[in-house]
Design a protein around this motif. Structure first.
Motif, mmCIF file in Angstrom:
data_model
loop_
_atom_site.group_PDB
_atom_site.id
_atom_site.type_symbol
_atom_site.label_atom_id
_atom_site.label_comp_id
_atom_site.label_asym_id
_atom_site.label_seq_id
_atom_site.Cartn_x
_atom_site.Cartn_y
_atom_site.Cartn_z
ATOM 1 N N THR A 17 26.277 53.014 -27.819
ATOM 2 C CA THR A 17 26.972 54.171 -27.256
ATOM 3 C C THR A 17 26.420 55.476 -27.825
ATOM 4 N N SER A 18 26.165 55.490 -29.124
ATOM 5 C CA SER A 18 25.658 56.701 -29.774
ATOM 6 C C SER A 18 24.283 57.078 -29.253
ATOM 7 N N ILE A 19 23.431 56.086 -29.025
ATOM 8 C CA ILE A 19 22.092 56.362 -28.500
ATOM 9 C C ILE A 19 22.186 57.034 -27.126
ATOM 10 N N GLY A 20 23.059 56.495 -26.261
ATOM 11 C CA GLY A 20 23.222 57.094 -24.936
ATOM 12 C C GLY A 20 23.764 58.504 -24.996
ATOM 13 N N ILE A 21 24.756 58.728 -25.862
ATOM 14 C CA ILE A 21 25.361 60.064 -25.976
ATOM 15 C C ILE A 21 24.367 61.068 -26.548
ATOM 16 N N VAL A 22 23.630 60.647 -27.568
ATOM 17 C CA VAL A 22 22.646 61.555 -28.187
ATOM 18 C C VAL A 22 21.546 61.920 -27.194
ATOM 19 N N ALA A 23 21.046 60.908 -26.448
ATOM 20 C CA ALA A 23 20.001 61.180 -25.454
ATOM 21 C C ALA A 23 20.495 62.143 -24.387
ATOM 22 N N LEU A 24 21.742 61.940 -23.929
ATOM 23 C CA LEU A 24 22.310 62.848 -22.929
ATOM 24 C C LEU A 24 22.483 64.251 -23.486
ATOM 25 N N ALA A 25 22.948 64.351 -24.738
ATOM 26 C CA ALA A 25 23.150 65.655 -25.353
ATOM 27 C C ALA A 25 21.830 66.405 -25.512
ATOM 28 N N VAL A 26 20.787 65.698 -25.940
ATOM 29 C CA VAL A 26 19.472 66.325 -26.101
ATOM 30 C C VAL A 26 18.957 66.830 -24.759
ATOM 31 N N LEU A 27 19.140 66.024 -23.716
ATOM 32 C CA LEU A 27 18.683 66.415 -22.378
ATOM 33 C C LEU A 27 19.431 67.651 -21.887
ATOM 34 N N ILE A 28 20.754 67.676 -22.071
ATOM 35 C CA ILE A 28 21.544 68.814 -21.608
ATOM 36 C C ILE A 28 21.179 70.081 -22.382
ATOM 37 N N VAL A 29 21.022 69.963 -23.703
ATOM 38 C CA VAL A 29 20.654 71.121 -24.515
ATOM 39 C C VAL A 29 19.296 71.658 -24.090
ATOM 40 N N SER A 30 18.349 70.770 -23.842
ATOM 41 C CA SER A 30 17.023 71.194 -23.405
ATOM 42 C C SER A 30 17.085 71.947 -22.073
#
Length: 278
Positions: A17-30
């Motif tokens: 779950t953390s991997i998915g959330i972190v990847a999504l957060a990085v994408l949104i921030v970018s």
């Protein structure tokens, strides 16, 4: 031993779950970092242009809204109507099970297949050309199986006692369905419809197949006019070599995400509102 296995599995699920959330957060921030400076009035008021400083997505936003406004009533009527027939009126035999199997299968078919189907039927066979009505009908085909399945599940969830109570009071079949079953199933039905619309508004492949334009400097004035939508415009910008257009694409993604979040939030509000009246 069981506690250890349980602890390890919980850690594994938490890690996934953390991997998915972190990847999504990085994408949104970018996306936000790249596109925030292009969130300005010109993005919503200007038509597409070959110059990034003057480019906007007015025609794409309006085209998406037009398509959504036409899709929603058509999809709701046919999708919910089919679900009511299959759950309340159709006999449970091989033919019904075959139809149900095909609907469930169609709900998982890749969207590009619907684009090919729309190109064959609406653009060529019915000679509707590459118009707004062709795009609307193609996207309606895309979301219909999803709406039918979600509406069926919502109708199935209505307790049998509601139907029995309605029949006991002398109501006929349609009165029972319209006044007892549908009001109870409406939160789930509306949630499924809005989420299906959210999926359609972000699809690109079917509209590329039927020929939605990537550059259009006017608003559709009739159903036979050419059109563009936000995913197509974003795809056009991101494919250009200039860095400014990539930032414009990021701004367009932010607008599309805001629209999707608004639709999902509306689904939650409608579901909660109808549940209070059940």
């Amino acid at each position: 031993m069981r506690r250890r296995i349980d602890f390890m599995l919980r850690l594994l699920f938490l890690l996934c779950t953390s991997i998915g959330i972190v990847a999504l957060a990085v994408l949104i921030v970018s996306i936000v970092v790249d596109g925030f400076r292009y969130i300005r009035p010109e993005l919503f008021l200007n038509y597409p242009s070959r110059r990034a400083a003057q480019a906007g997505m007015k025609s794409a936003i309006v085209g998406s809204i037009y398509m959504l406004l036409m899709m929603a009533p058509i999809s709701f009527v046919f999708g919910v109507g089919a679900a009511i027939y299959l759950e309340e009126y159709a006999k449970k035999n091989r033919a019904t099970r075959f139809i149900q199997l095909n609907i469930s299968t169609l709900a998982g078919v890749p969207s590009i297949v619907y684009g090919i189907l729309g190109l064959t039927i609406f653009v060529r066979f019915f000679a509707l050309e590459r118009s707004l009505i062709s795009g609307t009908l193609t996207m309606t085909l895309l979301v219909l199986p999803v709406i039918i399945v979600s509406a069926q599940e919502a109708i199935k969830a209505v307790p049998k006692i509601r139907r029995d109570a309605s029949f006991a009071l002398g109501a006929d079949k349609w009165q029972t369905v319209s006044r007892a079953v549908l009001p109870s199933a409406m939160p789930g039905i509306l949630t499924g419809v809005i989420l299906a619309m959210s999926r359609a508004i972000g699809e690109t492949a079917p509209l590329v197949m039927i020929g939605a334009l990537t550059y259009i400097s006017f608003l559709p004035s009739s159903l036979k006019d050419s059109f563009s939508v936000m995913p197509i415009q974003i795809f056009n910008w991101i494919s250009r070599p200039q860095e400014e257009f990539h930032s414009l694409a990021a701004a367009g993604i932010m607008v599309l995400l805001a629209l999707l979040l608004l639709m999902n939030f509306s689904a939650i509000l409608l579901r909660n509102k109808f549940q209070k009246h059940i």
